[in-house]
Design an enzyme around this catalytic site. Structure first.
Site, PDB file in Angstrom:
ATOM      1  N   HIS A   3      -6.027   2.899 -11.186  1.00 19.74           N
ATOM      2  CA  HIS A   3      -4.586   3.167 -11.172  1.00 19.74           C
ATOM      3  C   HIS A   3      -3.876   1.917 -10.658  1.00 19.74           C
ATOM      4  O   HIS A   3      -3.923   1.608  -9.472  1.00 19.74           O
ATOM      5  CB  HIS A   3      -4.292   4.368 -10.271  1.00 19.74           C
ATOM      6  CG  HIS A   3      -2.892   4.888 -10.380  1.00 19.74           C
ATOM      7  ND1 HIS A   3      -1.885   4.194 -11.011  1.00 19.74           N
ATOM      8  CD2 HIS A   3      -2.321   6.039  -9.925  1.00 19.74           C
ATOM      9  CE1 HIS A   3      -0.763   4.892 -10.952  1.00 19.74           C
ATOM     10  NE2 HIS A   3      -1.013   6.019 -10.297  1.00 19.74           N
ATOM     11  N   CYS A  59       4.985   4.993 -10.060  1.00 19.14           N
ATOM     12  CA  CYS A  59       3.889   4.736 -11.002  1.00 19.14           C
ATOM     13  C   CYS A  59       4.334   4.835 -12.455  1.00 19.14           C
ATOM     14  O   CYS A  59       3.531   4.572 -13.357  1.00 19.14           O
ATOM     15  CB  CYS A  59       2.743   5.699 -10.742  1.00 19.14           C
ATOM     16  SG  CYS A  59       2.118   5.601  -9.045  1.00 19.14           S
ATOM     17  N   HIS A  67      -1.722  10.616 -17.726  1.00 21.98           N
ATOM     18  CA  HIS A  67      -1.609   9.889 -16.456  1.00 21.98           C
ATOM     19  C   HIS A  67      -2.979   9.879 -15.782  1.00 21.98           C
ATOM     20  O   HIS A  67      -3.420   8.848 -15.274  1.00 21.98           O
ATOM     21  CB  HIS A  67      -0.561  10.553 -15.574  1.00 21.98           C
ATOM     22  CG  HIS A  67      -0.340   9.876 -14.260  1.00 21.98           C
ATOM     23  ND1 HIS A  67       0.174   8.604 -14.149  1.00 21.98           N
ATOM     24  CD2 HIS A  67      -0.587  10.291 -12.987  1.00 21.98           C
ATOM     25  CE1 HIS A  67       0.238   8.261 -12.881  1.00 21.98           C
ATOM     26  NE2 HIS A  67      -0.215   9.263 -12.145  1.00 21.98           N
TER      27      HIS A  67
END
Length: 632
Positions: A471, A280, A433
């Site tokens: 996400h 990620c 994040h």
């Protein structure tokens, strides 16, 4: 003297819409915009979604009836809001209430034998030993079976995960160019990178003519490869479903294709290419490579980005089985209700239960500062450094570790070395994040709190835009970077609007996490982008505002040259605004040059220490220095 990597173009598409022109950022802070900007943003999204049209420069409905911006908001505002950002997964992907799968079953024979008829060509190879086959007319056969038979039965089941960050409802990337059965992630790569290049306000041909052919770099990738029917997804299941592998599924499935497509069909580049994957944190991994190459002089122009299209039932199954995704039942339990709002499934730093998967494509164009001044490029910010560190020994590949402490602290220290303590303490912010998992809200906030204490920061603005767009895996930090540029432009920090309050276990004493948009009084001049990925892939970037960059450039080049640059920049801004207005009305002008401008290899020349390529203004230099002259 290091060259400063400055951001001269940015673009892409995600659940908030188009990134260039700050349109996606404006969707996130829609409630806080002045009326004219809010209505224009809604109109642009309405065009993307097919609710509004533009004819001869006039907004209108699908019947051709002219509309004002106010009328667009009144008639379509609710539908536009509901059809963008995170929402219930719509049927263009799959039916979340009835997902197709195969159920294994064993059919037992009660007495004697059982028979059935099928076409001869449909017989399995080889025919099972317990099958007796008798030929019939019209190329059919009868099969007699005396033992049990194992079969697969079509079944449909409920998907526990109901929401995702999807492109605006009704917007199809394949409509913007001749997609030729491209996997969706590659469609996103094409339109996202094109948007970034066109946003510069400078024609790519002019940029390419200003540098050597090998001074251009493209740094892009994705994590999940292309897992839909036109990529690895179709490749891997075709035989099991009785289908055929196509000639495109294997090559187009590679996770390097988001870079390859930009080189081959948008830029026509013969320069450096890289496809770095770091879970990620992949966007920041690619960004670091570009920043290092520009700072060292190896590269003068870089296109950096990622494109991911993970909204498939198989990928969602994978993450859901890990317990990583927010499911409808978990959300209902948190809410204490029989109903839950899909738009609020991602809840960073609040009471949450997992992340919300999303699709996105985000690209930026970087130049070294000297080239930007030469071309009059509009500078939206600069990336002074990106840090990457692993976690050391781990007991779980998905668990967080100490690597993020290192990356985050070094990013803050790097910015402090440039702008000083006061700016870091009073005019910096964090893009977390913020994955929306219970573990992340504790561990990431603890890092922020500890670093804030060390650097003397007491009220640190924190944004977590996965609340809006979900996400997107590899482009997630690209989503963050685009939002940072929006904050530099408008001064606003997006609030975490999907939560009612910050959870009790968040380390929030030194952090400023708001549930509504807010504008820090001192302004924002530095943004820290933080990313955490499975496997210990931690990365943090330090990004400087255009205001800071202007001050640095004037000091490096002097007032006179900087003034000349400012005059030249006005034309660039005018041209960039023209593109933004055209794109608002549906004219994206997507760059896709399939089979155009091919290089005739027979005309490549090696002359006087150079490689001269047809179609390129400058030659590749072969007069390379000895990098290790102190050793020879």
């Amino acid at each position: 003297m290091s060259r400063l990597p400055v951001i001269v173009g940015f673009g892409g598409f995600n659940a908030a819409g188009r990134s260039s022109g700050h349109q996606g950022f404006r969707r996130m802070v829609l409630e806080s915009l002045p009326e004219c900007e809010r209505q224009e943003t809604l109109a642009g999204l309405g065009v993307m979604m097919g609710l509004v049209r533009c004819q001869e420069g006039q907004w209108c409905d699908d019947q051709g009836q002219a509309l004002t911006l106010a009328q667009i908001e009144a008639q379509f505002g609710d539908a536009i809001r509901a059809g963008s950002l995170i929402r219930r997964i719509d049927g263009r992907f799959f039916d979340v209430d009835s997902v197709h799968w195969q159920k294994s079953a064993k059919l037992n024979i009660e007495e004697g034998t059982q028979s059935f008829i099928l076409k001869a060509r449909d017989l399995p190879e080889p025919v099972p030993e317990n099958w007796t086959v008798t030929e019939l007319e019209e190329r059919q056969v009868r099969v007699d079976i005396s033992q049990s038979l194992e079969v697969k039965l079509d079944s449909y089941r409920d998907m526990p995960v109901k929401s995702a960050g999807q492109l605006p409802q009704g917007f199809n990337p394949e409509d913007l160019y001749n997609a030729r059965f491209h996997p969706r992630a590659l469609q996103l790569a094409v339109i996202g990178a094109s948007d970034a290049v066109r946003s510069m306000g400078i024609e790519w041909a002019q940029v390419a003519a200003s540098v050597l052919p090998d001074e251009v770099g493209v740094y892009a990738s994705n994590v999940m490869s292309q897992m839909d029917e036109n990529g690895f997804g179709g490749l891997l299941k075709s035989r099991l479903l009785g289908g055929r592998v196509t000639t495109k599924q294997c090559p187009l499935g590679l996770n390097s294709m988001p870079a390859d497509f930009v080189n081959a069909y948008i830029l026509g580049s013969v320069g450096h290419t890289g496809a770095i994957a770091g879970a990620c944190a992949s966007f920041l991994y690619n960004l670091r490579a570009a920043v290092e190459d520009i700072s060292s002089g190896r590269c003068r122009v870089a296109v950096v980005g990622n494109a991911e299209a993970p909204i498939t039932s198989e990928i969602i199954d994978g993450y859901a089985t890990m317990g990583a995704l927010a499911t409808e039942e978990k959300l209902k339990k948190i809410d204490g209700s029989d109903d839950t709002d899909p738009a609020r499934s991602s809840r960073p730093f609040g009471e949450n239960c997992g992340f919300t998967i999303a699709e996105s494509s985000q690209y930026i164009v970087l130049m070294d500062d000297e080239l930007a001044l030469e071309l009059g490029a509009d500078i939206h910010g600069a990336v002074n450094d990106v840090f990457i560190n692993a976690d050391g020994y781990k007991k779980s590949i998905s668990a967080p570790g100490p690597g993020n402490h290192i990356t985050f602290a070094k990013a803050v220290a790097s910015a402090r070395a440039i702008v000083g303590d006061e700016v870091v303490r009073q005019r910096s912010m964090v893009h977390a994040h913020g994955s929306s998992t219970p573990q992340n809200r504790v561990t990431e906030s603890q890092i922020f709190d500890q670093v804030a204490e060390y650097f003397g920061i007491t009220d640190w603005p924190v944004a977590a835009i996965k609340a809006f767009v979900g996400h997107s895996l590899s482009p997630a930090s690209g989503d963050q970077l685009i939002a940072s540029l929006g904050t530099f432009k408008y001064g606003m920090v997006p609030g975490v609007k999907t939560i009612d309050r910050v959870a009790d276990d968040v380390f929030a004493d030194r952090l400023n996490i708001q549930v509504a948009d807010f504008t820090p009084q001192e302004g924002i001049d530095v943004a820290f982008l933080n990313s955490k990925g499975f496997g210990g892939n931690n990365a943090t970037a330090s990004v400087l505002s255009p205001k800071v960059v202007d001050q640095m450039l004037e000091k490096r080049y002097g007032a006179d040259r900087f003034a000349r640059y400012q005059a030249l920049r006005e034309q660039t801004r005018t041209q960039a605004e023209q593109y933004d207005q055209a794109a608002l009305r549906g004219d994206f002008g997507t760059i896709y040059q399939f089979g155009e401008g091919l290089i005739d290899e027979s005309k490549i020349e090696f002359v006087d220490g150079e490689i001269r390529l047809p179609g390129f203004a400058k030659a590749v230099n072969l007069d390379l220095p000895n990098r290790f002259d102190d050793m020879v």
